[in-house]
Design a protein around this motif. Sequence first.
Motif, PDB file in Angstrom:
ATOM      1  N   ILE A 548       0.578  -1.709   0.190  1.00 56.62           N
ATOM      2  CA  ILE A 548      -0.114  -0.101   0.205  1.00 56.62           C
ATOM      3  C   ILE A 548       0.972   1.028  -0.221  1.00 56.62           C
ATOM      4  N   ASP A 549       1.808   1.385   0.523  1.00 54.68           N
ATOM      5  CA  ASP A 549       3.191   2.887   1.048  1.00 54.68           C
ATOM      6  C   ASP A 549       3.215   2.651  -0.776  1.00 54.68           C
ATOM      7  N   LYS A 550       4.064   1.637  -1.417  1.00 54.42           N
ATOM      8  CA  LYS A 550       4.178   1.447  -2.955  1.00 54.42           C
ATOM      9  C   LYS A 550       3.234   2.066  -3.907  1.00 54.42           C
ATOM     10  N   TYR A 551       2.194   1.958  -3.774  1.00 53.23           N
ATOM     11  CA  TYR A 551       1.034   2.376  -4.097  1.00 53.23           C
ATOM     12  C   TYR A 551       0.924   3.901  -4.185  1.00 53.23           C
ATOM     13  N   PHE A 552       1.153   4.248  -2.418  1.00 55.50           N
ATOM     14  CA  PHE A 552       1.092   5.723  -2.377  1.00 55.50           C
ATOM     15  C   PHE A 552       1.859   6.168  -2.997  1.00 55.50           C
ATOM     16  N   GLU A 553       2.809   6.140  -2.766  1.00 57.10           N
ATOM     17  CA  GLU A 553       3.699   7.048  -3.724  1.00 57.10           C
ATOM     18  C   GLU A 553       4.214   6.740  -5.112  1.00 57.10           C
ATOM     19  N   SER A 554       3.417   6.018  -6.048  1.00 61.39           N
ATOM     20  CA  SER A 554       3.661   6.453  -7.497  1.00 61.39           C
ATOM     21  C   SER A 554       2.202   7.209  -7.407  1.00 61.39           C
ATOM     22  N   ILE A 555       1.459   7.525  -6.997  1.00 64.49           N
ATOM     23  CA  ILE A 555       0.397   8.162  -7.493  1.00 64.49           C
ATOM     24  C   ILE A 555       1.173   9.929  -7.288  1.00 64.49           C
ATOM     25  N   ASP A 556       0.234  10.975  -8.322  1.00 68.38           N
ATOM     26  CA  ASP A 556       1.338  12.219  -7.950  1.00 68.38           C
ATOM     27  C   ASP A 556       0.525  13.263  -7.134  1.00 68.38           C
ATOM     28  N   ALA A 557       0.948  14.225  -6.724  1.00 68.48           N
ATOM     29  CA  ALA A 557      -0.570  14.749  -5.766  1.00 68.48           C
ATOM     30  C   ALA A 557      -1.047  16.103  -6.045  1.00 68.48           C
ATOM     31  N   LYS A 558      -0.838  16.129  -7.390  1.00 65.89           N
ATOM     32  CA  LYS A 558      -1.760  17.029  -7.763  1.00 65.89           C
ATOM     33  C   LYS A 558      -2.474  16.696  -8.885  1.00 65.89           C
ATOM     34  N   ILE A 559      -2.824  15.072  -9.765  1.00 66.66           N
ATOM     35  CA  ILE A 559      -3.828  14.603 -10.824  1.00 66.66           C
ATOM     36  C   ILE A 559      -3.909  13.296  -8.980  1.00 66.66           C
ATOM     37  N   ASN A 560      -3.615  13.142  -8.422  1.00 67.25           N
ATOM     38  CA  ASN A 560      -3.943  12.083  -7.467  1.00 67.25           C
ATOM     39  C   ASN A 560      -4.133  10.534  -8.307  1.00 67.25           C
ATOM     40  N   LEU A 561      -3.139  10.350  -9.093  1.00 65.56           N
ATOM     41  CA  LEU A 561      -3.328   9.472 -10.377  1.00 65.56           C
ATOM     42  C   LEU A 561      -1.754   8.751 -10.353  1.00 65.56           C
ATOM     43  N   VAL A 562      -1.485   7.350 -10.847  1.00 66.64           N
ATOM     44  CA  VAL A 562      -0.347   7.665 -11.449  1.00 66.64           C
ATOM     45  C   VAL A 562      -0.274   8.430 -12.455  1.00 66.64           C
ATOM     46  N   TYR A 563       0.841   9.018 -12.457  1.00 71.47           N
ATOM     47  CA  TYR A 563       1.671  10.274 -13.847  1.00 71.47           C
ATOM     48  C   TYR A 563       2.642   9.459 -14.401  1.00 71.47           C
ATOM     49  N   LYS A 564       2.715   8.725 -14.439  1.00 70.00           N
ATOM     50  CA  LYS A 564       4.264   8.196 -15.880  1.00 70.00           C
ATOM     51  C   LYS A 564       3.929   8.033 -16.904  1.00 70.00           C
ATOM     52  N   TYR A 565       3.778   7.575 -17.543  1.00 67.98           N
ATOM     53  CA  TYR A 565       3.399   7.526 -19.410  1.00 67.98           C
ATOM     54  C   TYR A 565       3.002   9.044 -19.318  1.00 67.98           C
ATOM     55  N   ARG A 566       2.284   9.648 -18.805  1.00 61.99           N
ATOM     56  CA  ARG A 566       1.114  10.741 -19.056  1.00 61.99           C
ATOM     57  C   ARG A 566       2.977  11.090 -19.054  1.00 61.99           C
ATOM     58  N   LYS A 567       2.964  11.366 -17.883  1.00 59.79           N
ATOM     59  CA  LYS A 567       4.329  12.430 -17.577  1.00 59.79           C
ATOM     60  C   LYS A 567       5.420  12.812 -18.615  1.00 59.79           C
ATOM     61  N   ASP A 568       5.695  11.766 -19.182  1.00 64.26           N
ATOM     62  CA  ASP A 568       7.313  11.672 -19.967  1.00 64.26           C
ATOM     63  C   ASP A 568       6.097  11.954 -21.818  1.00 64.26           C
ATOM     64  N   TYR A 569       4.386  11.688 -21.878  1.00 60.03           N
ATOM     65  CA  TYR A 569       4.538  12.703 -22.734  1.00 60.03           C
ATOM     66  C   TYR A 569       4.414  14.080 -23.048  1.00 60.03           C
ATOM     67  N   ASP A 570       3.809  14.961 -21.662  1.00 54.87           N
ATOM     68  CA  ASP A 570       3.582  15.998 -21.158  1.00 54.87           C
ATOM     69  C   ASP A 570       4.994  16.416 -21.761  1.00 54.87           C
TER      70      ASP A 570
END
Length: 790
Positions: A548-570
């Motif tokens: 659960i800690d690992k899950y919440f660490e993967s969440i972006d604070a601004k959008i409250n979702l995983v923001y990995k591939y979208r960050k690469d795109y942006d």
Amino acid sequence: MIKYDQPESPMLLKIGFNKLIEQYEDMLTSDDAFVVDKAKRILDVQKPYPELRDGFTDFALLNTYKKQINFLLQDAFSPVLTQNEIKSASVPFQDIIFNKSERFKKIIDLAGEDFELKIMNLPEDDTYIMACAVILKFCYGFNVSFKRPFYYEIPDANGVSRFYKIMYNADFCEITPTEKAPKITQEDYDELLDNFENIELWKSKFPPNSYVFKGFVISNMFDVTDDQSISNIKSNLIEKGKHREKDYGEDFQKIFNSLFGVNNLKVGFSTYNAEKDTFEQVYGAGITSFLLHGLENASCRDTLCNWSYNKLMKENKYFSISNVEKTLAFVGDQAPHLKILFDQNIKSVIFAPVANDEGLMGVLEIVSDKPQVLNSINANKLVDVMPFIVSAVERSRKEEENLIEAVIQQECTSIHPSVYWRFEKEARKFIKSEYSGEPATFSKIAFEDVYPLYGQIDIKGSSEARNLATRKDLTLQLNAVKSILEKASEIEALPIYEQFIFQVDAYLDGLNKHFQVDSEQQISEFFKQDIESVLRHLYIKEELKLAIDKYFESIDAKINLVYKYRKDYDDTIALINKEMAALLDKKQVKAQAMYPHYFERFKTDGVEHNMYVGESITQEDSFNPIYLYNLRLWQLQVMCEMENAYYQMQSNFPVTLDVASMVLVFNQPLSISFRMDEKQFDVDGTYNARYEIVKKRVDKAYIKGTKKRVTEKGKITIVYSQKQDEREYLRYIKFLQSKKYVGTDVEIVELEDLQAVTGLKAIRVSVLYHKNEADKAFYTYSDLMKEIKS
């Protein structure tokens, strides 16, 4: 009774409603039965609570008697207007308010829980003396003008400060002296008028708590944020500049009468416009130009004779004429400036050039209505003072430039250098109107008969790439949630966990098969409404804490979702836009040197640019169609270079994306005007609007009879409608082929009709690429991709 800790004041503050109650008692004698009945009801409500009439210093009683006070104030605070009026009852010079209107309550609530209402421009040091001034008027009839506007600064829901001006109604106040209050005499009043800052003197005349204030004030507030925003720069800068200009003229007059030992001298000044070689009138009270004699501007050649022109303008040396009438009779029409002076009854004069290292800035004109008062001998007195005059003029010119810049920036935002002169001209007119007291408005800025050029380097499939990145991020997050829920089911076999797993699987299946516009929103709500609370509940299980800690660490604070591939795109989009825009800006410097033209660019999913070229923009009789043709060829060449630069740096971007380039040809001149509301240029007229329509839609157009977009990666597309444009651009392509910018696969296609636009065609040709700047080989797009992958 616990009393409010009041600040030191000549008045003991008591909240009371005696004056208001007296008004209702007077209403009992009214002929109107409705009025009498209403007054009785209000008085009956107050009667059991004499302290409402007598007043109280324990301000906590405001809550105790809140219902009764609201009833007493119902006429002053109409329920019909409570949603509109910003209003409250309060104690003067204090931030104690009660009986707020509903609109005022909403404004305070939106400011946040931590917000503390405070009058923003009420100096604490002056509060005591302000209270004394009120006493002087109420009790002794001395009208001390100490009124000043007060404001609340209150943040809105977005944290933006808004300003509310406070207007007080003091009809319901009573101020009475106690036995401690010395009687104020005329002598006391006269003494106080000259000792505002002597607080001890004021306290001796008005000892603390020597008067009793009983009552309340009604505060009406008005939102003045827009007024302040609109007038802030304009009023402050322009008014400040006007004041300096006035002092500047008065100082000139004083200096020169003293310097020359006479009191009949007049001083004039005309500024010099080097671009136009003209004298121009100086704006400001007390400053005139005797050379211009009422004209706004005049040619230097037409105003001066050849000798005086060379003396002032070329040699930058001063000269004098001791007897204007006699000299004019001798030289006649050869000296137009002498005739101008003679018509103003000027008998002697000194002209002094005001120049610095950069050249002439203006001409100082010292004149007298008597002959020989000014002459070549006393003209030498200028030697000692000219350095100071030069400094004053430099400062004045700098201030004027700042004013012009302030007006342009305020009214029009950042302006491209090619059209700056036009905005500067309007800014000068604006400032002149301010000086003369006329209404100051910024006139419409328009350029007629200009030729447009439009181009774009657009990211192909940006929507698909964004959707793919979104799907990957959501899939990552859903799988992480599913893994945790599966472990939870093994620990505690609850059906609800199975239901959530079923929901996750449904979302994963939907992402793979039919990703829709609202899919992201639905899944986001699922995480927020259902999953977060479940995971926080499961966190008590030691076996799940790490996951659960690992899950919440993967969440972006601004959008409250995983923001990995979208960050690469942006990040990729941002880098592409940055690099392409920088390259285009660098190329533009050379293009402007070829011939001045208007240029603007925009960052979207790629980089777009607009250019306009024509006589009305260049401000001089120099435009020739050759400059338009040159700019069109330059545009094509630069688009090819941008394509090359992009693919050479593509490997540095987090996501691999392709681009496609397009230019739009419009062969008819059109008119553009500056939109003050949008702070940008736009086309004028119905016919010209067709150009804007094509610009917005053409890159999405299909080749006629196909489902193939007209723009394609690896090719540059030239959209046009006239046969002559086709011939012109085929010549450019042939030239670029010789330079190895483009390939030989030229094709001409027709486009499907756009809304309200028909008959468009396009030339498409492959761009030739290099693998890097040192590479001498040429590749088509497909060849380049093969080389990169090999």
